[in-house]
Design an enzyme around this catalytic site. Structure first.
Site, short mmCIF file in Angstrom:
data_model
loop_
_atom_site.label_atom_id
_atom_site.label_comp_id
_atom_site.label_asym_id
_atom_site.label_seq_id
_atom_site.Cartn_x
_atom_site.Cartn_y
_atom_site.Cartn_z
N GLY A 11 0.84 -1.21 0.00
CA GLY A 11 0.00 0.00 0.00
C GLY A 11 0.86 1.25 0.00
N ARG A 72 0.45 -4.86 -5.02
CA ARG A 72 0.75 -6.07 -4.25
C ARG A 72 0.94 -7.16 -5.30
NH1 ARG A 72 -1.07 -3.78 0.73
NH2 ARG A 72 -2.98 -2.60 0.50
N ASP A 103 5.95 -4.86 5.85
CA ASP A 103 6.72 -6.07 6.15
C ASP A 103 6.59 -7.14 5.07
OD1 ASP A 103 4.18 -6.63 6.91
OD2 ASP A 103 4.66 -7.24 8.96
N THR A 125 4.50 2.50 5.83
CA THR A 125 3.09 2.10 5.90
C THR A 125 2.40 2.99 6.92
OG1 THR A 125 1.54 0.44 6.71
CG2 THR A 125 3.80 0.17 7.44
N ASP A 127 0.14 2.17 8.77
CA ASP A 127 -0.33 1.36 9.91
C ASP A 127 0.60 1.40 11.12
OD1 ASP A 127 -2.34 0.67 8.16
OD2 ASP A 127 -1.43 -1.25 7.60
N ASP A 129 2.78 -0.74 11.90
CA ASP A 129 2.68 -2.08 12.49
C ASP A 129 3.96 -2.89 12.32
OD1 ASP A 129 2.53 -2.38 9.75
OD2 ASP A 129 0.80 -3.69 9.76
N ARG A 171 -5.11 -1.68 9.52
CA ARG A 171 -5.13 -3.13 9.33
C ARG A 171 -5.39 -3.80 10.69
NH1 ARG A 171 -3.78 -5.65 4.68
NH2 ARG A 171 -2.62 -3.88 3.93
O1 F6P Z 1 -1.74 -1.07 4.97
C1 F6P Z 1 -2.32 0.15 4.68
C2 F6P Z 1 -3.82 0.03 4.59
O2 F6P Z 1 -4.35 1.30 4.28
C3 F6P Z 1 -4.52 -0.55 5.83
O3 F6P Z 1 -4.65 0.40 6.87
C4 F6P Z 1 -5.82 -1.00 5.27
O4 F6P Z 1 -6.38 -2.04 6.04
C5 F6P Z 1 -5.41 -1.50 3.88
O5 F6P Z 1 -4.17 -0.89 3.57
C6 F6P Z 1 -6.38 -1.20 2.81
O6 F6P Z 1 -5.91 -1.79 1.65
P1 F6P Z 1 -6.42 -1.42 0.19
O7 F6P Z 1 -5.95 -0.05 -0.14
O8 F6P Z 1 -5.80 -2.46 -0.67
O9 F6P Z 1 -7.91 -1.47 0.24
#
Ligand code: F6P
Length: 325
Positions: A11, A72, A103, A125, A127, A129, A171
């Site tokens: 992301g 991804r 990660d 990120t 997050d 995390d 997340r």
């Molecule tokens: O990892 C970053 C993040 O924004 C998370 O907070 C969230 O759960 C996820 O990615 C959303 O993913 P996507 O943009 O693929 O919907």
């Protein structure tokens, strides 16, 4: 090293561009040729390389997103995908790779290093995390974006005497909720790391109303709803309204938290981390993750970095309880 590449993966996060700029300019400063790989590991497999010059990263330090774009990439997780990437790397005579991402991206860096291509990860990120670093690039900006929204929500709910559940990203981590909650004066913070009791939250709401409080903000981390859908913001607000009689609305902030101009903190962090990653590669060192620990930029072995569990800041959480009485 004479030729290295830089990738953004997973992301996007505000500050990735500042990190790309730092990698590119530090490389050029050290007479190393630097290639940008488009669309994360997909670009590595499908040979989407562009040589970067000083001007290619002009006017981006303040922009959210990533000029290299990101994705991804499941194919990269297979031995076949890795083999294809290795061929491309060999064709371009790339001697080292910087990978900016979460990660999941570091596993790619570990695989490349294992196969003889030194790779260095930079944590980015929203997050926050990633256990090996105090902060990842993008987190500070995302929290500030959430805070801006919380301030605005506070204005309107105070006018109406309402409560509002603000659902933030993260997340499975509660850091955005915790930091935005403390800084925004949230009355309750609900995170996946800790159990919560809806009756206690309702009691807080009722106490506040009795004391004449006109607003009540509950910060909810999205991960709580991942574990149990009935804990998503909409459902929780209905339950709370039914139990207290206090009008309770839900606001899901969503992807606005991923965009926007990076904060000063994220730009500086990205600049320091980007430069450090190139310094490592220029010495032939790979299989490392760049980390911020006690405001110092250090690096750790990828395996070790991946094994470090992310600690939830209980002290800050306890403080939030005291400050929201
Ligand atoms: O990892 C970053 C993040 O924004 C998370 O907070 C969230 O759960 C996820 O990615 C959303 O993913 P996507 O943009 O693929 O919907």
């Amino acid at each position: 090293m004479e030729r290295i590449a830089v990738i953004t993966s997973g992301g996007d996060a505000p500050g990735m561009n500042a990190a790309i700029r730092a990698v590119v300019r530090t490389a050029i400063y050290n007479n190393i040729k630097i290639f940008g790989v488009k669309l994360g590991f997909n670009g590595l497999i499908h040979s989407e390389f562009q040589e970067m010059d000083v001007a290619s990263v002009g006017d981006i330090v303040h922009r959210g997103g990533t000029i290299l774009r990101t994705a991804r990439c499941d194919q990269f997780n297979s031995e076949e995908g890795l083999k294809m990437a290795l061929e491309v790397i060999e064709n371009y005579e790339i001697e080292g790779v910087v990978i900016i991402g979460g990660d999941g991206s570091f596993r790619g860096a570990k695989d490349l290093s294992r196969l003889g291509v030194p790779a260095v990860g930079i944590p980015a990120t929203i997050d926050n995390d990633i256990g090996c670093t105090d902060f990842s690039i993008g987190f500070d900006t995302a929290v500030n974006t959430a805070l801006d929204a919380i301030n605005k929500i506070r204005d309107t709910i105070t006018s109406h005497g309402r409560a509002n559940i603000v659902e933030v990203m993260g997340r499975d981590a509660g850091d955005i909720a915790l930091y935005a909650g403390v800084a925004g004066g949230a009355e309750n913070i609900i995170v996946p790391e800790l159990p919560f009791d809806i009756d206690e939250i309702c009691a807080d709401l009722n106490d506040g109303k009795e004391r004449g409080k006109l607003s009540h903000i509950i910060l909810l981390a999205e991960g709580v709803g991942h574990a149990d859908k009935s804990n998503r913001a909409e459902r929780l607000s209905e339950k709370i309204e039914a139990k207290t009689g206090i009008e309770t609305r839900a606001t899901i902030l969503g992807h606005i938290q991923r965009g926007g101009n990076p904060s000063m903190f994220d730009r500086i962090l990205a600049s320091r981390m980007g430069a450090h990653a190139v310094d490592l590669l220029s010495k032939g060192i790979g299989n490392r993750v760049v980390c911020l620990v006690d405001n110092k930029i250090i690096d750790k072995d990828i395996e070790e970095a991946l094994s470090i569990e992310k600690k939830f800041d209980m002290e800050l959480y306890e403080l939030s309880k005291i400050l929201s009485i």
